[in-house]
Design an enzyme around this catalytic site. Structure first.
Site, PDB file in Angstrom:
ATOM      1  N   VAL A 134       0.990  -1.833  -0.109  1.00 53.88           N
ATOM      2  CA  VAL A 134      -0.290   0.085  -0.153  1.00 53.88           C
ATOM      3  C   VAL A 134       1.169   1.171   0.077  1.00 53.88           C
ATOM      4  O   VAL A 134       0.258   2.446  -0.170  1.00 53.88           O
ATOM      5  CB  VAL A 134      -0.969  -0.180   0.486  1.00 53.88           C
ATOM      6  N   ALA A 135       2.329   1.113   0.333  1.00 53.10           N
ATOM      7  CA  ALA A 135       2.906   2.604   0.208  1.00 53.10           C
ATOM      8  C   ALA A 135       4.348   1.699  -0.001  1.00 53.10           C
ATOM      9  O   ALA A 135       4.864   0.504   0.445  1.00 53.10           O
ATOM     10  CB  ALA A 135       2.311   3.287   1.735  1.00 53.10           C
ATOM     11  N   SER A 138      12.597   4.510   0.035  1.00 51.54           N
ATOM     12  CA  SER A 138      13.568   3.302   0.248  1.00 51.54           C
ATOM     13  C   SER A 138      13.957   2.563   1.432  1.00 51.54           C
ATOM     14  O   SER A 138      14.896   1.431   1.211  1.00 51.54           O
ATOM     15  CB  SER A 138      14.307   4.978   0.155  1.00 51.54           C
ATOM     16  N   GLY A 140      11.254   1.152   3.981  1.00 47.29           N
ATOM     17  CA  GLY A 140      10.672  -0.229   3.602  1.00 47.29           C
ATOM     18  C   GLY A 140       9.239  -0.140   2.884  1.00 47.29           C
ATOM     19  O   GLY A 140       9.619   0.856   2.331  1.00 47.29           O
ATOM     20  N   GLN A 141       8.842  -0.958   2.770  1.00 46.88           N
ATOM     21  CA  GLN A 141       7.652  -0.885   2.614  1.00 46.88           C
ATOM     22  C   GLN A 141       6.518  -1.581   2.990  1.00 46.88           C
ATOM     23  O   GLN A 141       6.392  -2.936   3.790  1.00 46.88           O
ATOM     24  CB  GLN A 141       7.429  -1.347   0.567  1.00 46.88           C
ATOM     25  N   VAL A 142       4.483  -0.972   3.577  1.00 38.11           N
ATOM     26  CA  VAL A 142       3.934  -1.403   3.768  1.00 38.11           C
ATOM     27  C   VAL A 142       2.810  -2.598   3.177  1.00 38.11           C
ATOM     28  O   VAL A 142       2.258  -1.873   2.515  1.00 38.11           O
ATOM     29  CB  VAL A 142       3.453  -0.368   4.924  1.00 38.11           C
ATOM     30  N   LYS A 156       4.636  -3.718   7.913  1.00 39.17           N
ATOM     31  CA  LYS A 156       5.885  -3.254   7.747  1.00 39.17           C
ATOM     32  C   LYS A 156       7.874  -3.527   7.347  1.00 39.17           C
ATOM     33  O   LYS A 156       7.334  -3.867   8.753  1.00 39.17           O
ATOM     34  CB  LYS A 156       5.919  -1.332   8.443  1.00 39.17           C
ATOM     35  N   ASP A 290       7.688  15.261  12.488  1.00 43.99           N
ATOM     36  CA  ASP A 290       7.377  15.284  11.008  1.00 43.99           C
ATOM     37  C   ASP A 290       5.907  15.039  10.548  1.00 43.99           C
ATOM     38  O   ASP A 290       5.035  14.129  10.066  1.00 43.99           O
ATOM     39  CB  ASP A 290       8.095  13.994  10.488  1.00 43.99           C
TER      40      ASP A 290
END
Length: 558
Positions: A134-135, A138, A140-142, A156, A290
């Site tokens: 879904v995302a 650089s 990691g990815q989810v 994640k 952030d």
């Protein structure tokens, strides 16, 4: 993550890539200044765009360089975007645009990482697991998934090999930072090796998903009783340093609300966001660093849900109290009070000219004060600019800079949601409430346990310390270190003054003695004339004349 020191041999292939990209975007002058345009790179054919192809200013070109160099340099740019005190406002704003996006890595790698980290087959953990992320970023990815127990989760997964890439790039960064620091005059002030070290600590935390899990759990506990703010639950049994499993939260990202016609109560969202951030800063001293619209979801009932807890700020209790006082003084336009408060916060140093800094603060406030003041974050950010720091020799704590940036971003976000919204109304209410609690005598009862502990430590350590000092004194081993400046010149002047005083006293004595001898009743008279007295007067006169000449010469020399 064990990152070797900068004196390890850098990857020359990667170094050539950095040189190529910097040359491509017309930063050859920097390469030349740090000595990288040598024989090693003469044979390297750089693709350099012609001036007609590049119309962007230097901050934009710098962002493009970092984007092209990939993960580690993008992360460096994001960290520097929080340090406007070092790079300046223009560069910081441009680096804040860096998007941490990357192509997804294959599902077979996702499976391998999860099974290696959790120690069991993927199917034994999840009843469902979507192969498409879904995302993707650089590091990691989810992926969306469902546990065997039925809970929907977001998993994640860290990108394979990313830790090794970061290690290699950190070595290069340290190497280049030392070259630049040693060879470019004026860069010592910025302490580039120190910046790289700070970045190393930040990315070390981001590569450790245990740290992010700790941050998420702490944030969730802070707002557990607040119905307007939410943080996802962390499934610790399915989380490691490279896999993070959290509750999957439904909602609409703030970016989508800002860019579309989705109907939400914008003013309510802005007000709740302001309250949430002021509560994080002034009450808990632990804040989400952030506040990008993509990291905040809006759920039903205008509930704010925060995501991505990799970057957090910390403020201790004493600093929070002083910060609340500073806010009240800022909102009251109390310039003298602001200067004094900055001294109490150890931001102004002994080298700061208080009158000069007072006038600059007045000019700064005049730029923002009007019928309606909304920009305290902007004021704080302006105060942390390099020009102010260098001019007034002030020292800015790192988290103060981060706080200024976060508040500025939150103010901009609230203004985009509702142009009429003034977050300072919330700040005014909250800071005054905090000050009332602080002035409550019962508040000091909370500090009694820590004070008693400190007192116990002093009572235990003081006798031992005194005994050690007396033993060293008795043995003649007690050492004292004194810092002196221009003591040699002071000693010479004292010595000259002492000599002159001694000579003057001698002359006075001779004059008095000669006077006594010159009296006929007391003098040694030869043919009724006091020769001995006159001789004393003559000697006194010559010595006095020599002393006067010495004084005149020394004044001319100085």
């Amino acid at each position: 993550m064990n990152i070797p020191p900068y004196n390890k041999r850098p990857d020359m292939g990667r170094l050539r890539e950095i040189v190529r990209v910097m040359g491509k975007y017309h930063f050859g002058n920097i390469l030349e200044a740090i000595g990288l345009k040598n024989r090693l790179f003469e044979s390297l054919k750089l693709y350099i765009k012609s001036p007609e192809e590049i119309h962007e200013p230097a901050p934009v070109r710098l962002r493009l360089v970092l984007e092209e160099l990939g993960t580690t340099f993008i992360k460096l740019g994001q960290v520097l975007s929080t340090r406007a005190d070092l790079v300046g406002r223009e560069i910081a704003d441009e680096l804040a645009k860096l998007q941490d996006e990357a192509p997804p890595f294959p599902f077979r790698d996702v499976r391998r990482v999860i099974e290696s980290e959790l120690g069991m087959p993927l199917e034994d953990i999840f009843s469902e697991f979507q192969e498409e992320p879904v995302a993707s970023a650089s590091i990691g990815q989810v992926h969306r998934a469902r546990l065997k127990s039925g809970e929907a989760v977001a998993v994640k997964v860290q990108r394979p090999g990313i830790a090794a890439t970061v290690k290699s790039d950190i070595i290069l960064m340290k190497y280049l930072a030392k070259l630049a620091n040693d060879r470019i005059p004026g860069l010592e002030y910025y302490n580039l090796p120190g910046i790289v070290a700070e970045f190393e600590r930040a990315i070390r935390k981001e590569l450790d998903y245990h740290q992010e899990a700790n941050n998420a759990e702490r944030f969730r506990a802070m707002f557990l009783d607040d119905e307007t703010v939410y943080a996802p639950y962390v499934y610790r049994e399915y989380s490691t340093s490279r896999v993070l499993t959290m509750e999957y939260v439904e909602g609409v990202k703030l970016t989508e609300i800002l860019e579309s016609d989705i109907k939400f109560n914008a003013r309510t969202i802005a007000e709740r966001g302001a309250r949430c951030y002021f509560k994080q800063i002034f009450i808990h001293g632990f804040f989400h660093a952030d506040p990008h619209p993509g990291n905040i979801l809006v759920q039903k009932g205008n509930v704010l849900c925060f995501l991505d807890f990799g970057m957090m700020g910390h403020l201790d209790r004493s600093f929070r109290d002083k910060l609340a006082e500073l806010f009240i003084l800022l909102m009251n336009y109390d310039v003298n009070g602001i200067v004094n408060q900055l001294r109490y916060m150890n931001i102004l140093t002994e080298d700061t000219d208080l009158e000069e800094v007072k006038y600059d603060i007045m000019d700064l406030l005049d730029r923002y004060y009007g019928a309606d003041v909304k920009k305290v974050g902007e004021i704080l950010t302006e105060f942390t600019m390099p020009e102010m720091i260098m001019k007034h020799r002030i020292r800015i704590p790192r988290d103060f800079v981060l706080l200024a940036r976060v508040m500025s971003m939150a103010e901009d976000l609230g203004e985009r949601l509702d142009p009429r919204f003034n977050g300072l109304e919330v700040a005014w209410e909250m800071t005054y409430s905090l000050m009332r609690k602080r002035l409550n005598p019962l508040r000091n009862l909370d500090e009694v346990p820590s004070a008693l502990i400190e007192l116990e430590h002093i009572m235990n350590d003081l006798p031992r310390g005194m005994i050690r000092a007396l033993q060293r004194l008795e043995e003649g081993k007690l050492k004292m270190e004194l810092e002196h400046r221009n003591l040699d010149e002071i000693s010479r002047r004292i010595e000259r003054s002492t000599n002159r005083i001694s000579v003057a006293m001698l002359v006075s004595a001779l004059i008095i003695g000669s006077s006594l001898v010159a009296i006929p009743k007391e003098a040694l008279i030869l043919q009724k004339f006091p020769f001995l007295g006159l001789f004393g007067f003559a000697v006194s006169f010559l010595i006095a004349l020599a002393l006067i000449i010495s004084i005149i010469k020394s004044r001319k020399m100085t």
